[in-house]
Design a protein around this motif. Sequence first.
Motif, PDB file in Angstrom:
ATOM      1  N   TYR A  11      11.922-100.950  17.039  1.00  0.00           N
ATOM      2  CA  TYR A  11      12.904-101.272  18.063  1.00  0.00           C
ATOM      3  C   TYR A  11      13.968-100.191  18.053  1.00  0.00           C
ATOM      4  CZ  TYR A  11      16.218-103.534  21.065  1.00  0.00           C
ATOM      5  OH  TYR A  11      17.048-103.809  22.108  1.00  0.00           O
ATOM      6  N   PRO A  12      14.277 -99.593  19.187  1.00  0.00           N
ATOM      7  CA  PRO A  12      13.528 -99.605  20.437  1.00  0.00           C
ATOM      8  C   PRO A  12      12.202 -98.883  20.276  1.00  0.00           C
ATOM      9  CG  PRO A  12      15.391 -98.082  20.558  1.00  0.00           C
ATOM     10  CD  PRO A  12      15.460 -98.750  19.227  1.00  0.00           C
ATOM     11  N   THR A  13      11.441 -98.826  21.335  1.00  0.00           N
ATOM     12  CA  THR A  13      10.096 -98.275  21.286  1.00  0.00           C
ATOM     13  C   THR A  13      10.080 -96.907  20.619  1.00  0.00           C
ATOM     14  OG1 THR A  13       9.532 -99.431  23.312  1.00  0.00           O
ATOM     15  CG2 THR A  13       8.083 -97.636  22.667  1.00  0.00           C
ATOM     16  N   GLY A  14       9.249 -96.767  19.600  1.00  0.00           N
ATOM     17  CA  GLY A  14       9.089 -95.488  18.924  1.00  0.00           C
ATOM     18  C   GLY A  14       9.931 -95.311  17.684  1.00  0.00           C
ATOM     19  N   TYR A  15      10.910 -96.151  17.444  1.00  0.00           N
ATOM     20  CA  TYR A  15      11.765 -96.026  16.269  1.00  0.00           C
ATOM     21  C   TYR A  15      11.401 -97.100  15.258  1.00  0.00           C
ATOM     22  CZ  TYR A  15      14.592 -92.709  18.798  1.00  0.00           C
ATOM     23  OH  TYR A  15      15.011 -91.611  19.474  1.00  0.00           O
ATOM     24  N   LEU A  16      11.013 -96.670  14.073  1.00  0.00           N
ATOM     25  CA  LEU A  16      10.594 -97.586  13.020  1.00  0.00           C
ATOM     26  C   LEU A  16      11.804 -98.301  12.455  1.00  0.00           C
ATOM     27  CD1 LEU A  16       8.277 -98.655  11.256  1.00  0.00           C
ATOM     28  CD2 LEU A  16       8.718 -96.774   9.689  1.00  0.00           C
ATOM     29  N   LEU A  17      11.825 -99.610  12.611  1.00  0.00           N
ATOM     30  CA  LEU A  17      12.909-100.435  12.096  1.00  0.00           C
ATOM     31  C   LEU A  17      12.586-100.920  10.688  1.00  0.00           C
ATOM     32  CD1 LEU A  17      15.601-101.879  12.758  1.00  0.00           C
ATOM     33  CD2 LEU A  17      14.225-103.781  13.587  1.00  0.00           C
ATOM     34  N   GLN A  18      11.344-101.352  10.470  1.00  0.00           N
ATOM     35  CA  GLN A  18      10.934-101.885   9.163  1.00  0.00           C
ATOM     36  C   GLN A  18       9.439-101.694   8.986  1.00  0.00           C
ATOM     37  OE1 GLN A  18      12.957-103.646   6.820  1.00  0.00           O
ATOM     38  NE2 GLN A  18      11.212-103.660   5.476  1.00  0.00           N
ATOM     39  N   LYS A  19       9.061-101.190   7.825  1.00  0.00           N
ATOM     40  CA  LYS A  19       7.644-101.081   7.461  1.00  0.00           C
ATOM     41  C   LYS A  19       7.375-102.178   6.434  1.00  0.00           C
ATOM     42  CE  LYS A  19       4.147 -97.943   5.789  1.00  0.00           C
ATOM     43  NZ  LYS A  19       3.430 -97.174   6.749  1.00  0.00           N
ATOM     44  N   ILE A  20       6.400-103.022   6.715  1.00  0.00           N
ATOM     45  CA  ILE A  20       6.091-104.163   5.852  1.00  0.00           C
ATOM     46  C   ILE A  20       4.662-103.996   5.335  1.00  0.00           C
ATOM     47  CG2 ILE A  20       5.922-106.675   5.702  1.00  0.00           C
ATOM     48  CD1 ILE A  20       7.833-106.757   8.153  1.00  0.00           C
ATOM     49  N   ASN A  21       4.560-103.599   4.069  1.00  0.00           N
ATOM     50  CA  ASN A  21       3.239-103.427   3.460  1.00  0.00           C
ATOM     51  C   ASN A  21       2.681-104.774   3.030  1.00  0.00           C
ATOM     52  OD1 ASN A  21       3.253-100.596   3.699  1.00  0.00           O
ATOM     53  ND2 ASN A  21       4.520-100.429   1.874  1.00  0.00           N
ATOM     54  N   LYS A  22       1.373-104.807   2.838  1.00  0.00           N
ATOM     55  CA  LYS A  22       0.727-106.031   2.379  1.00  0.00           C
ATOM     56  C   LYS A  22       1.096-106.307   0.933  1.00  0.00           C
ATOM     57  CE  LYS A  22      -3.391-106.463   5.213  1.00  0.00           C
ATOM     58  NZ  LYS A  22      -4.855-106.534   5.201  1.00  0.00           N
ATOM     59  N   LYS A  23       1.203-107.598   0.607  1.00  0.00           N
ATOM     60  CA  LYS A  23       1.439-108.035  -0.768  1.00  0.00           C
ATOM     61  C   LYS A  23       0.184-108.728  -1.252  1.00  0.00           C
ATOM     62  CE  LYS A  23       6.270-109.294  -1.296  1.00  0.00           C
ATOM     63  NZ  LYS A  23       7.151-110.447  -1.411  1.00  0.00           N
ATOM     64  N   GLU A  24      -0.419-108.210  -2.283  1.00  0.00           N
ATOM     65  CA  GLU A  24      -1.619-108.790  -2.877  1.00  0.00           C
ATOM     66  C   GLU A  24      -2.705-109.034  -1.829  1.00  0.00           C
ATOM     67  OE1 GLU A  24      -0.197-112.292  -4.781  1.00  0.00           O
ATOM     68  OE2 GLU A  24       1.152-111.184  -6.100  1.00  0.00           O
ATOM     69  N   GLY A  25      -2.861-108.105  -0.915  1.00  0.00           N
ATOM     70  CA  GLY A  25      -3.900-108.190   0.100  1.00  0.00           C
ATOM     71  C   GLY A  25      -3.553-109.068   1.292  1.00  0.00           C
ATOM     72  N   GLN A  26      -2.355-109.645   1.336  1.00  0.00           N
ATOM     73  CA  GLN A  26      -1.946-110.526   2.430  1.00  0.00           C
ATOM     74  C   GLN A  26      -0.714-109.949   3.121  1.00  0.00           C
ATOM     75  OE1 GLN A  26      -3.566-113.361   3.334  1.00  0.00           O
ATOM     76  NE2 GLN A  26      -5.088-112.909   1.766  1.00  0.00           N
ATOM     77  N   HIS A  27      -0.603-110.214   4.425  1.00  0.00           N
ATOM     78  CA  HIS A  27       0.585-109.794   5.160  1.00  0.00           C
ATOM     79  C   HIS A  27       1.788-110.587   4.671  1.00  0.00           C
ATOM     80  CE1 HIS A  27      -1.297-107.142   8.066  1.00  0.00           C
ATOM     81  NE2 HIS A  27      -2.254-108.039   8.247  1.00  0.00           N
ATOM     82  N   ASP A  28       2.938-109.950   4.621  1.00  0.00           N
ATOM     83  CA  ASP A  28       4.173-110.582   4.161  1.00  0.00           C
ATOM     84  C   ASP A  28       4.913-111.170   5.366  1.00  0.00           C
ATOM     85  OD1 ASP A  28       6.352-111.421   2.771  1.00  0.00           O
ATOM     86  OD2 ASP A  28       6.939-109.438   2.038  1.00  0.00           O
ATOM     87  N   TYR A  29       4.535-112.403   5.739  1.00  0.00           N
ATOM     88  CA  TYR A  29       5.127-113.048   6.904  1.00  0.00           C
ATOM     89  C   TYR A  29       6.592-113.416   6.667  1.00  0.00           C
ATOM     90  CZ  TYR A  29       0.272-113.402   8.376  1.00  0.00           C
ATOM     91  OH  TYR A  29      -1.026-113.113   8.707  1.00  0.00           O
ATOM     92  N   ALA A  30       6.954-113.720   5.439  1.00  0.00           N
ATOM     93  CA  ALA A  30       8.346-114.083   5.133  1.00  0.00           C
ATOM     94  C   ALA A  30       9.281-112.900   5.386  1.00  0.00           C
ATOM     95  CB  ALA A  30       8.462-114.565   3.700  1.00  0.00           C
TER      96      ALA A  30
END
Length: 187
Positions: free
Chosen positions: A77-96
């Motif tokens: 946000y806005p388009t093209g600007y990385l606000l947050q990179k969320i890597n997987k935790k133990e093979g699962q997406h970090d929804y929290a």
Amino acid sequence: MLKRNRTLKKADAELDITSFMNLMIVLVPVLLMMMVFSRITVLELTLPPLLSNASPSELENKQLELLVNGEGMNVYYPTGYLLQKINKKEGQHDYALLQQTLKELKQTLLNKGADKEDIVLLLDDQVPYQTIVKLMDTTRSYKEVVGVDVVDAELFPSISLADAPNIVDEAGNAVSDAFSVNKGVAL
């Protein structure tokens, strides 16, 4: 000999519907109560807006995007600007962490007087269906305690789905982190 014509008078049959009425008295309230628990919910999805026929005022690139691939999730946000990179935790997406990031962004936008309600989910071809459903639930709302009640607070209820962009670097290799060139926040 004289034949006697015997005719027996048939008595009218009486219908006893007492047991049927008892059944209906019990069955109708049970069926009405079950209707509350078997609701069908429908989620309306839209396609992302086409930029080719948009007016210049619509091209401000103030679009919230969530790129989801096999490595994790990226919030732009806005388009093209990385606000947050969320890597997987133990093979699962970090929804929290995703939900926390979206809550902070929503609060920041509300503090600036903008009430944004739309998000575009950019999905890789390999993203499973159950992950897409979980992403839509996570981005739409979150549980909030108000007083003594737990309510659903709104995040970004207007969800659009799109394919993740395939970005190719100078060597011809596919870049998994789309828009990785523009790092930073420009709210």
